[in-house]
Design a protein around this motif. Structure first.
Motif, PDB file in Angstrom:
ATOM      1  N   HIS A  97       0.972  -1.048  -0.007  1.00 43.45           N
ATOM      2  CA  HIS A  97       0.022  -0.203  -0.077  1.00 43.45           C
ATOM      3  C   HIS A  97       0.918   1.286   0.069  1.00 43.45           C
ATOM      4  CE1 HIS A  97      -3.598   2.547   0.616  1.00 43.45           C
ATOM      5  NE2 HIS A  97      -2.860   3.307   1.605  1.00 43.45           N
ATOM      6  N   PHE A  98       2.004   1.197   0.721  1.00 40.94           N
ATOM      7  CA  PHE A  98       2.722   2.442   0.730  1.00 40.94           C
ATOM      8  C   PHE A  98       3.522   2.579  -0.500  1.00 40.94           C
ATOM      9  CE2 PHE A  98       6.944   4.374   1.546  1.00 40.94           C
ATOM     10  CZ  PHE A  98       6.686   5.502   2.202  1.00 40.94           C
ATOM     11  N   VAL A  99       3.848   1.331  -1.178  1.00 37.33           N
ATOM     12  CA  VAL A  99       4.594   1.841  -2.254  1.00 37.33           C
ATOM     13  C   VAL A  99       3.485   2.291  -3.503  1.00 37.33           C
ATOM     14  CG1 VAL A  99       5.522   0.369  -4.504  1.00 37.33           C
ATOM     15  CG2 VAL A  99       6.306  -0.125  -2.146  1.00 37.33           C
ATOM     16  N   GLY A 100       2.219   1.679  -3.526  1.00 35.31           N
ATOM     17  CA  GLY A 100       1.031   2.171  -4.264  1.00 35.31           C
ATOM     18  C   GLY A 100       0.989   3.618  -4.150  1.00 35.31           C
ATOM     19  N   GLN A 101       0.863   4.006  -2.946  1.00 32.01           N
ATOM     20  CA  GLN A 101       0.507   5.403  -2.724  1.00 32.01           C
ATOM     21  C   GLN A 101       1.576   6.487  -2.776  1.00 32.01           C
ATOM     22  OE1 GLN A 101      -2.995   6.205  -2.253  1.00 32.01           O
ATOM     23  NE2 GLN A 101      -3.032   4.132  -2.861  1.00 32.01           N
TER      24      GLN A 101
END
Length: 137
Positions: A97-101
């Motif tokens: 999620h961190f990578v995606g956001q």
């Protein structure tokens, strides 16, 4: 961290992100035996983005971002320490999620960005191993 552990950690995160249940299940026993693995992967991903930079003038926002990163990594470490088997899938999803956001050009590029991060960090880990071996010759 040795290259094979970097590979294992990122592969687990990728499997969780893509919904590859067979790969996640195959990697889970090894990941669960290494409760510090996913927190170390999270640190490789989160710290470079949130840490105070030597390149720019610090400001209130940079200190706040640094603290958010520190708190996030502390929470992930605590989660992994107190419930390693149960925590692994959630930590993997949190990293993805961190990578995606934050890191991916678009949330739909999460898998590609994770693959690029994996390849970059495995290459770095291999370079460190090669340098250590060369020093001992």
């Amino acid at each position: 961290m040795p290259p094979h552990l970097v590979q294992l950690g990122f592969d687990y995160v990728l499997a969780a992100e893509t919904g590859d249940d067979a790969t996640t299940a195959r990697l889970a026993p090894e990941v669960e035996q290494l409760p510090g693995l996913l927190p170390a992967i999270a640190e490789l991903v989160v710290f470079p983005v949130t840490a105070l930079s030597d390149d720019t003038e610090p400001c209130a926002d940079s200190f706040a971002l640094n603290e958010v990163g520190v708190i996030s990594l502390m929470a992930i470490r605590e989660w992994a320490t107190h419930a390693p088997a149960a925590a692994a899938p959630g930590i993997a999803r949190t990293i993805a999620h961190f990578v995606g956001q934050v890191l991916a050009a678009a949330p739909t590029d999460t898998v590609q960005t994770l693959q690029e991060l994996r390849d970059e960090h495995v290459a770095r880990a291999r370079a460190v191993v090669e340098n250590v071996v060369a020093l001992h010759r």
